[in-house]
Each structure stands twice: as structure tokens, then as C-alpha cells.
Design a protein around this motif. Sequence first.
Motif, PDB file in Angstrom:
ATOM      1  N   ALA B 302       0.827  -1.212   0.000  1.00 24.67           N
ATOM      2  CA  ALA B 302       0.000   0.000   0.000  1.00 24.67           C
ATOM      3  C   ALA B 302       0.861   1.263   0.000  1.00 24.67           C
ATOM      4  O   ALA B 302       0.439   2.318  -0.498  1.00 24.67           O
ATOM      5  N   GLU B 303       2.055   1.160   0.543  1.00 26.95           N
ATOM      6  CA  GLU B 303       2.964   2.319   0.561  1.00 26.95           C
ATOM      7  C   GLU B 303       3.346   2.772  -0.845  1.00 26.95           C
ATOM      8  O   GLU B 303       3.772   3.905  -1.049  1.00 26.95           O
ATOM      9  N   LEU B 304       3.240   1.850  -1.810  1.00 27.00           N
ATOM     10  CA  LEU B 304       3.666   2.166  -3.177  1.00 27.00           C
ATOM     11  C   LEU B 304       2.538   2.764  -4.014  1.00 27.00           C
ATOM     12  O   LEU B 304       2.749   3.113  -5.182  1.00 27.00           O
ATOM     13  N   ALA B 305       1.345   2.877  -3.420  1.00 21.07           N
ATOM     14  CA  ALA B 305       0.162   3.285  -4.188  1.00 21.07           C
ATOM     15  C   ALA B 305       0.337   4.634  -4.871  1.00 21.07           C
ATOM     16  O   ALA B 305      -0.184   4.858  -5.976  1.00 21.07           O
ATOM     17  N   GLY B 306       1.082   5.544  -4.261  1.00 20.15           N
ATOM     18  CA  GLY B 306       1.234   6.884  -4.835  1.00 20.15           C
ATOM     19  C   GLY B 306       2.257   6.977  -5.945  1.00 20.15           C
ATOM     20  O   GLY B 306       2.398   8.037  -6.584  1.00 20.15           O
ATOM     21  N   LEU B 307       2.979   5.895  -6.196  1.00 19.37           N
ATOM     22  CA  LEU B 307       4.026   5.936  -7.232  1.00 19.37           C
ATOM     23  C   LEU B 307       3.425   5.656  -8.601  1.00 19.37           C
ATOM     24  O   LEU B 307       2.403   4.981  -8.708  1.00 19.37           O
ATOM     25  N   PRO B 308       4.065   6.172  -9.648  1.00 24.91           N
ATOM     26  CA  PRO B 308       3.524   5.901 -10.989  1.00 24.91           C
ATOM     27  C   PRO B 308       3.502   4.399 -11.280  1.00 24.91           C
ATOM     28  O   PRO B 308       4.410   3.677 -10.899  1.00 24.91           O
ATOM     29  N   GLU B 309       2.420   3.950 -11.938  1.00 23.70           N
ATOM     30  CA  GLU B 309       2.334   2.536 -12.334  1.00 23.70           C
ATOM     31  C   GLU B 309       3.474   2.209 -13.279  1.00 23.70           C
ATOM     32  O   GLU B 309       3.740   2.971 -14.220  1.00 23.70           O
ATOM     33  N   SER B 310       4.153   1.114 -13.038  1.00 25.72           N
ATOM     34  CA  SER B 310       5.293   0.752 -13.890  1.00 25.72           C
ATOM     35  C   SER B 310       5.675  -0.695 -13.633  1.00 25.72           C
ATOM     36  O   SER B 310       5.299  -1.271 -12.611  1.00 25.72           O
ATOM     37  N   PRO B 311       6.439  -1.285 -14.561  1.00 23.59           N
ATOM     38  CA  PRO B 311       6.910  -2.654 -14.333  1.00 23.59           C
ATOM     39  C   PRO B 311       7.724  -2.764 -13.041  1.00 23.59           C
ATOM     40  O   PRO B 311       7.649  -3.789 -12.354  1.00 23.59           O
ATOM     41  N   SER B 312       8.489  -1.720 -12.695  1.00 24.92           N
ATOM     42  CA  SER B 312       9.309  -1.826 -11.476  1.00 24.92           C
ATOM     43  C   SER B 312       8.428  -1.809 -10.232  1.00 24.92           C
ATOM     44  O   SER B 312       8.708  -2.508  -9.257  1.00 24.92           O
ATOM     45  N   ARG B 313       7.330  -1.044 -10.255  1.00 26.65           N
ATOM     46  CA  ARG B 313       6.416  -1.058  -9.122  1.00 26.65           C
ATOM     47  C   ARG B 313       5.774  -2.438  -8.989  1.00 26.65           C
ATOM     48  O   ARG B 313       5.669  -2.985  -7.894  1.00 26.65           O
ATOM     49  N   GLU B 314       5.397  -3.000 -10.131  1.00 28.49           N
ATOM     50  CA  GLU B 314       4.815  -4.354 -10.094  1.00 28.49           C
ATOM     51  C   GLU B 314       5.791  -5.369  -9.520  1.00 28.49           C
ATOM     52  O   GLU B 314       5.416  -6.252  -8.753  1.00 28.49           O
ATOM     53  N   MET B 315       7.061  -5.203  -9.924  1.00 30.39           N
ATOM     54  CA  MET B 315       8.037  -6.183  -9.449  1.00 30.39           C
ATOM     55  C   MET B 315       8.300  -6.031  -7.951  1.00 30.39           C
ATOM     56  O   MET B 315       8.524  -7.031  -7.254  1.00 30.39           O
ATOM     57  N   LEU B 316       8.268  -4.788  -7.448  1.00 27.91           N
ATOM     58  CA  LEU B 316       8.424  -4.593  -6.002  1.00 27.91           C
ATOM     59  C   LEU B 316       7.298  -5.316  -5.260  1.00 27.91           C
ATOM     60  O   LEU B 316       7.526  -5.998  -4.256  1.00 27.91           O
ATOM     61  N   CYS B 317       6.070  -5.188  -5.784  1.00 31.06           N
ATOM     62  CA  CYS B 317       4.930  -5.865  -5.153  1.00 31.06           C
ATOM     63  C   CYS B 317       5.098  -7.380  -5.219  1.00 31.06           C
ATOM     64  O   CYS B 317       4.803  -8.109  -4.264  1.00 31.06           O
ATOM     65  N   MET B 318       5.611  -7.836  -6.363  1.00 31.57           N
ATOM     66  CA  MET B 318       5.815  -9.267  -6.539  1.00 31.57           C
ATOM     67  C   MET B 318       6.844  -9.797  -5.530  1.00 31.57           C
ATOM     68  O   MET B 318       6.683 -10.877  -4.954  1.00 31.57           O
ATOM     69  N   LEU B 319       7.914  -9.000  -5.318  1.00 25.94           N
ATOM     70  CA  LEU B 319       8.940  -9.413  -4.349  1.00 25.94           C
ATOM     71  C   LEU B 319       8.344  -9.499  -2.949  1.00 25.94           C
ATOM     72  O   LEU B 319       8.630 -10.421  -2.190  1.00 25.94           O
ATOM     73  N   ALA B 320       7.498  -8.497  -2.619  1.00 23.44           N
ATOM     74  CA  ALA B 320       6.873  -8.495  -1.293  1.00 23.44           C
ATOM     75  C   ALA B 320       5.978  -9.725  -1.133  1.00 23.44           C
ATOM     76  O   ALA B 320       6.037 -10.430  -0.117  1.00 23.44           O
ATOM     77  N   ASP B 321       5.167 -10.012  -2.164  1.00 17.62           N
ATOM     78  CA  ASP B 321       4.311 -11.208  -2.104  1.00 17.62           C
ATOM     79  C   ASP B 321       5.155 -12.475  -1.959  1.00 17.62           C
ATOM     80  O   ASP B 321       4.765 -13.419  -1.268  1.00 17.62           O
ATOM     81  N   GLY B 322       6.310 -12.461  -2.626  1.00 14.84           N
ATOM     82  CA  GLY B 322       7.180 -13.645  -2.625  1.00 14.84           C
ATOM     83  C   GLY B 322       7.658 -14.022  -1.229  1.00 14.84           C
ATOM     84  O   GLY B 322       7.961 -15.187  -0.955  1.00 14.84           O
ATOM     85  N   ILE B 323       7.722 -13.015  -0.342  1.00 16.46           N
ATOM     86  CA  ILE B 323       8.165 -13.283   1.037  1.00 16.46           C
ATOM     87  C   ILE B 323       7.292 -14.353   1.681  1.00 16.46           C
ATOM     88  O   ILE B 323       7.769 -15.217   2.416  1.00 16.46           O
TER      89      ILE B 323
END
Lengths: 328, 328
Positions: B302-323
Motif C-alpha cells: 500500500a505504501e507504493l500506491a502513490g508511485l507511478p504505475e510501472s513494471p518496477s512497481r509491479e516487481m516490487l509488489c511481486m517481491l513483497a508477495d514472494g516473502i
Amino acid sequence: MTLIDGIEVDTALVEQLGLSLEDVVSIFDRQLQGEHPPINELCGRIEEYRGKMLRPTLVLLSGLVVEGGRLGNEHSVAAAVVEMIHMATLVHDDVLDEAEMRRRGRTINSLHGNEMAVMLGDYLISNAFHLCSTLEQPWVSLELGSVTNTLCEGELIQLFNRNNTCLDLATYMTIVEKKTASLIGASCRLGSKLSGSSEDVAGCLERFGRKSGVAFQITDDVLDLTGEQEVVGKSVGRDLEKGKLTLPMILGLGHAEDVVQEATRVKIDARDLVGLRAVLDESGSIEQSIGIASKLVSEAKAELAGLPESPSREMLCMLADGILDRKF
Amino acid sequence: MTLIDGIEVDTALVEQLGLSLEDVVSIFDRQLQGEHPPINELCGRIEEYRGKMLRPTLVLLSGLVVEGGRLGNEHSVAAAVVEMIHMATLVHDDVLDEAEMRRRGRTINSLHGNEMAVMLGDYLISNAFHLCSTLEQPWVSLELGSVTNTLCEGELIQLFNRNNTCLDLATYMTIVEKKTASLIGASCRLGSKLSGSSEDVAGCLERFGRKSGVAFQITDDVLDLTGEQEVVGKSVGRDLEKGKLTLPMILGLGHAEDVVQEATRVKIDARDLVGLRAVLDESGSIEQSIGIASKLVSEAKAELAGLPESPSREMLCMLADGILDRKF
């Protein structure tokens, strides 16, 4: 003039140094003071490790000795940083050496276990770098980072050579240069550069520090063989026990007479401190080691010849001479 | 698009990250390469400790994810620095934990002794700071110095609480925040700031990293209880053995039912891993721990919600889910 150990020193300089060193101690203590009482308490024990504050004193004197040198807050901060790095190496060295005594008190590892000593050392290293980064001169961090790399290299090479009874003089010197002389040389170098000295002058001071540092380590080696725990204030015979060959031993092993070499080897193998001391004393290896230290002190002082005559220059020479008289 | 673990990710981003990480590895290796072959060889062993390079990846992704973010050499250097700090903590942690296995290989301490591991860790810390000082952004050294202070504080507080079966949730969280989350948060923060992000955006990324970091530590705690050494790649049951209370144990000890509390305490006192696992499983404490980690991951994203949508934002979320899916 004030008398210190029977030698006349400039009263104003002694007072200035005293005040600056108080400043260094406050900066040091403030840096380590945090919100966790048990950590503060543990850091408080570090005070007991504090000795003559040689390295901070060298930063300050080197800041004063150069043409137009004046001390600023940056000298005190840099002095606190080098002292903190030195303390970190003592804490970790005591873990490596399984030492129980340091400056007449018990070591951190013997009181709180190796784990706590490892982490406290890390905490000191980290705080040293953090404090250093508060300086407005970023080159200090770069130079000190390079020096601590060198210092660790010295410790690692020494570890690789534990129980190596074939350790040669060149490798021994490399270890001492890296492990002990580098930080002492850097203390002098930083102090002078923070006073705006030229690279040439900084180089002279660095060499003064390095040569004094090697002399200091050699007298340390001799004291570990010949000193008495009550006077030295720390465990003696540790080098022998931990399989660290020191200069007197190396000279004994490389002695012109085979019988001395053989006797030295036998005593080292048997970890027989009293016997080893007798052999090395008899063979002249201990005296020869002291002679080498003495020559290094002369060379160190010669490095200062080009600097303006001043009470701080005299005191630097006095400190170098003092290395040869140390009993602890 | 490329498939990683069954999830679609942007091919161009994967390639860019791959190249940048190669760069990070070269900077890392070059920093540690010196003139002493035995030291080089010892440092070479560190490669075996290298895992998924989570922290460098976070520096790089955080550098890309912010408005107009582009990666420069400074991102690669900062990424190598945080990885080196992380490696140093692993080497010293293994000494503290007397661990024998790490990433399916033997630990430095078990292969070369505690002394060598202590000094290698010091060498890595020193090199990390030296490398960091080569950056033209001196604030990185200041911020990282503060983070490593925090990290050591976390380790010290954890040591003070060894065998403390009354450890409360708040102290546990303080330890994890300091010991694990601070460096992961700093990796995100530094990456974004090096891309010129505002303090606000850097704060969002730091919180993303910190929350993910706590979640990461909780899954680590769970794996140490429930994992199998062959899959986890390191010794399991170490927390219990070393008297470190982890989240599932704290929840078991604070369970609503007295019988669960008592059973948990008995198994902890007896160092009975299999029995403890059964009690905590049965009581729901393990599931509850995973639930807390899961909630933290949601908050992180949720902290990333204000950032522009991008592949890098998606990948950060994916890494977090991966935990939450990690098995090692």
C-alpha cells in the motif's frame, strides 16, 4: 614549563592538549550514548580500555605542528574516530586472543562472552564510521576506510600465520605495518591535513607515525615476553600461547648459531615462556629487537626535521622516545 | 513478458536488472580483490553466501520506480555496499549462532574457525564503508552509518535477551525492526534518493522496505521452526537452540489458554523442536505468525500506491508477495 616523567614540557601546550582530549572524550561518549540502557552500560565498560590516548594525541599534535596549525572541532572528531576504531580492534583482538585481562581489568569477552564482544566491536566500528561521516571533509572517510581495510588485512595475514614457525622477517613487518603502524600513521596524517598541510608535510607526519608505530609494536612484543602481568596490566605470554611469532622469536630462530635456533624452536614448541625468555635474552635477540625499535624511533624523529620548531614538535619527539621506555 | 515462478514480468526490466546486478557483483568483487592471495581466496568463499541479492535488487528497483528514475553507477555502488554490509552480518551472525550450514554450504566459522570469521566480517564492514566513501554523495555514508548502528543495536538487544522466556512482543518487534528491517528499508530509501526522489517518496519506499523486512524475518522465524534443513539450506532449530524467542514462540507463550502457554514453555525449556512445533501448530501460533507477516506485506504494498504505475512497481509488489511463499 611542566615536568612530565622528569622531562620539561610546555605548560600551555599541555593545558591545550588536556582540554582538547576532554573534548575528544565527550564526542566519543556522546556518539555511543543511545536510548537502550544495557547498550549504554556495555559501552561504558569501554572506558576501562582507554589508555594513554596515543592516537588522539597524535591527531591533535599533528594538527598543531604544521605551519600555522590550529585545532578545530574537526580535529577532535577525527581524534574520537581513530580512538573508536582502535577500541574496536582491542575488543575483537581480545576475542581472537582469548585474553582475560586488559589494562588491569577483565576483558569484555571474559565478562560478557565472545558473542557480546563481537557485536560490541561491530557497534564501535559502525559508530566510528558514522561519526566520521558527520565531518564536512568527506576525504577523511575515504582515507580512514582504506586504513581500516589495511588494518584488517594485517590481522588476517597474522591469523593465516598462526603457528607458522617459519614466519620470516618481511612477513612479520608487513603484519605490523598493516595491523599497528597504519592507524598510527593515519592519525598523524589526518591531523596535519585537517590543518591544511601540504601532501609533502602530511607524508612526513604519516611516516613519523608509521615508524613510531612499528617501534611501538616491537616494544609490545618484547613486553609480552619479558613483562610482568601486574605491571603490563594485561595477560603476558599471549603471543607465544596463541602461536604468534614476534620479532625476538624470529631473530632467535634466524640466529647465526644453530644451537640458539634449535633452543628457540624447542621452547616455542613447548610454549615454555620462561625458558624462551632465557634463551632469547642470552642470545641477544631481545636486545637486538630493542635496538631495531630504537633505530625506528630515531628515523621517525628525523621525519619531523623540516617542520617549524615548536613545543608540539618537541612533544611528538618526546612521545616517540617514550615508546622505548614503556613498561606497559 | 517473461514468466518467473509462474508470474508474468516485464522482459525489458528483467534484462536491465540482470545486467545491473552483474555490475553490482563486479563492483563487490573488485572492492575485495587485493594483493594477498589467501585473503582473496577467503573473500571468494563469500560468493557462496550470496543468495537472491534481495537488498541490491531493492536498491535498483527503488531507483527505477520513482518519477523519472534512471539507474546510474551510484545505484550499483550503493547496492554493492548494502550487500557487503549484509554479508558481514551473516558472517558474524554465524559466529554468534555457532551455525555450521548456510545456503547449503559450510559456514566460514565452521571451516576456518571463529577468529577468521570475526576478522573476515570486520574486513567486509570496513570495505563496505570504504566503497561507500567513494560515492560523490557523502550523505549516503552518513545514512548508512546510522543504519549499521541501528543494526548492531538490534543484535545487541537480541543478545541481551537470550534465554529470556519473558521476551514481549514489543521488544521482539524492536529487535526485528533494528536487526533486519532497517537495512532493507535503507536499501529502498537510498535507491530512490539516488534517483532524486523527494523525502516523501523516499519515506514511502523506506516504509515499504521496513514492513517487508519485518515480514521477511517472521517467515524466517517460522522456517526455523517448520523448515527442513535440506530445503532451507541452513541449520534449522537454531533459534530455539540459541535461546532466541521468535514470534510463534512468543504467541504461544502469550496464548489465551494456560495449557498452551505451559506446553510451549516446557518444550522451549527442553529445547524440543519437534514437540514445540507440534504445540505451536496445534495452538494456531504458527498460522497467526504467518497472518501477521501477510498483513505486513499488504501494508508494504500500500505504501507504493502513490508511485507511478510501472513494471518496477509491479516487481516490487511481486517481491513483497514472494516473502510469504518462501521455502528458504
